[in-house]
Every structure is written in C-alpha cells, then in structure tokens.
Design an enzyme around this catalytic site. Structure first.
Site, short mmCIF file in Angstrom:
data_model
loop_
_atom_site.label_atom_id
_atom_site.label_comp_id
_atom_site.label_asym_id
_atom_site.label_seq_id
_atom_site.Cartn_x
_atom_site.Cartn_y
_atom_site.Cartn_z
N ARG A 104 79.35 27.05 45.09
CA ARG A 104 79.32 26.46 46.44
C ARG A 104 78.84 27.48 47.43
O ARG A 104 79.30 28.62 47.43
CB ARG A 104 80.73 26.04 46.86
CG ARG A 104 81.17 24.75 46.32
CD ARG A 104 82.30 24.10 47.05
NE ARG A 104 83.17 24.92 47.87
CZ ARG A 104 84.18 24.42 48.58
NH1 ARG A 104 84.40 23.13 48.57
NH2 ARG A 104 84.96 25.18 49.29
N ASP A 203 88.63 33.08 42.15
CA ASP A 203 89.19 34.34 42.64
C ASP A 203 90.59 34.58 42.09
O ASP A 203 90.96 35.71 41.75
CB ASP A 203 89.24 34.34 44.17
CG ASP A 203 87.86 34.47 44.80
OD1 ASP A 203 86.88 34.74 44.06
OD2 ASP A 203 87.75 34.28 46.02
#
Ligand code: PRP
Ligand code: URA
Length: 208
Positions: A104, A203
């Site tokens: 994204r 993450d």
C-alpha cells in the site's frame, strides 16, 4: 452470494487480544499468529476436495479419504501473509504455495503489485488466499484479480482482522469469494488503518 464467516472461538479471542496488545513483542506476535492460524485452519480447509480411498488399519480394511488429484494452493499476499501461510502449510504440507507481492502506498493507500510467483496448473487448484489484514480491500481485490486472470475459479480468502469497508469493497468486486476472518473490527481511520485493529501487521511480525 459470498459468505463472511467471523470465527467466534474463545481461544481465538484470547489469542487475538495478545496480538492486538501494543506491548506484545514480535517474537511472541509470530508465535501467537501461528497458534491462531492453527485454530482457523479447520474452517479454512473445510471445503477442500478429497477422494475416497481404502486404508488398512492393524485390524481390517476400511474407507478413507485422500486429497484430490490437483492439490490445493495457499497464496500469500506479501509480506504479512507469510506469517499466516506458514502456519497453514504446517497443517496441510501437501499444498503448493504461491506469492503475490502487494504494497500500500503510505499517502494514497492504493495497493501496488510488485511480485508474482504462482504454482503450475494454478487454474485447476483450489486456492486459499491469505492476508492478515483486510482494510480498504485494495490489496485483496488486486490479488484476486491476478488469480482470476490465471483462470483460478475456486478461491477462499483467509483474514485475521477485517474492516467492514474492506469486506464491502472486496465483495463488490469478487462476490464469488467467501471470506473467513478471526475478527470483524469497527472501521478504518483517516490513514486507512483498522480500528481497533492491531497496527501494521507486517511491522508487528517482522519488527520493521
Ligand atoms: C497490509 C496488509 C494487507 C494490506 C491491507 O500490507 O498485509 O496486504 O495492508 O490493506 P488494504 O486492504 O487497504 O489494501 P502492506 O501494504 O502494509 O504491506 P506489507 O505486508 O509488506 O507490510
Ligand atoms: N494494513 C495493516 O497492516 N494494518 C491495517 O490496519 C491496515 C492495513
């Protein structure tokens, strides 16, 4: 019309709480993600095609089942999909594995495809598409478009956390694909992150 199955399982809910917790470190996040995937696998693989066979127990011969000729394929949407895919592969090690790279854009939130590697005869296989997060739906829509462009007709989408906006967008484009999710959250924020969510799944898994 496609189905959305929200798994309501006490142990999944306990483990999802650990995944959502901002204090959970990556090592534990990966471990618990594997555990949740194991619990989700029964539903994820419920529709897998089998064929009849015979098996000899120590006492007698009886009916059994084996995977159908064209074995299923897990397709991971990189990179966060790998955390769930590896755990599902442990349960069904016969599966082939494909990878679709989607990222994204931080500003526009639009998905961009950057990688594709799919097994042979993908059009003959049942595909289990895997991504922990369904936010705007952009990444998943593009992944399903890619699979269908290769002739795939049987896809189930496995998700950890889905937003209502993402489900609506995905089913508007792909009404034939069922979604199985561990959690259905409230909404997206202005940065298109899922609320309450668990943050950026990639993450959290890879400590980036
Ligand atoms: C995350 C997630 C999905 C996507 C969901 O990936 O794993 O692929 O965002 O958002 P969407 O529904 O709005 O498209 P990201 O693009 O952050 O890439 P990463 O897995 O490499 O971190
Ligand atoms: N991607 C993520 O990893 N998390 C979100 O909340 C939205 C998109």
């Amino acid at each position: 019309m496609a189905k959305v199955t929200v798994l309501d399982h006490p142990l999944i809910n306990v483990k999802m709480t650990i995944l959502r917790d901002v204090a959970t470190p990556p090592q534990q996040f990966r471990q618990v993600l594997h555990e949740v995937a194991g619990l989700m696998s029964a539903d994820a693989f419920l529709h897998i095609k089998t064929q009849a066979c015979r098996v000899t127990t120590p006492l007698e011969e009886t009916d059994g089942a084996m995977l159908a000729e064209h074995q299923p394929c897990l397709v991971s949407i990189l990179r966060a999909g790998n955390g769930l895919t590896d755990a599902l592969l442990n349960i069904m090690p016969e599966a082939a594995v494909g990878h679709l790279g989607m990222e994204r854009d931080a500003e526009t939130h639009q998905a961009r495809a950057y990688y594709e590697k799919l097994p042979q005869k993908i059009d003959k296989r049942q595909v289990i598409l895997v991504d922990p997060m369904l936010a705007t739906g952009g990444s998943a829509i593009m992944a399903a478009d890619q699979l269908k462009s290769h002739g795939v007709t049987d896809i189930t989408f496995i998700v950890l956390v889905a937003a209502p906006e993402g489900i609506a967008a995905f089913h508007a484009k792909h009404p034939d694909i069922d979604i199985i999710t561990a959690a259905l959250d409230r909404e997206l924020n202005e940065d298109c992150y899922i609320l309450p969510g668990l943050g950026d799944a990639g993450d959290r898994i890879y400590d980036t």
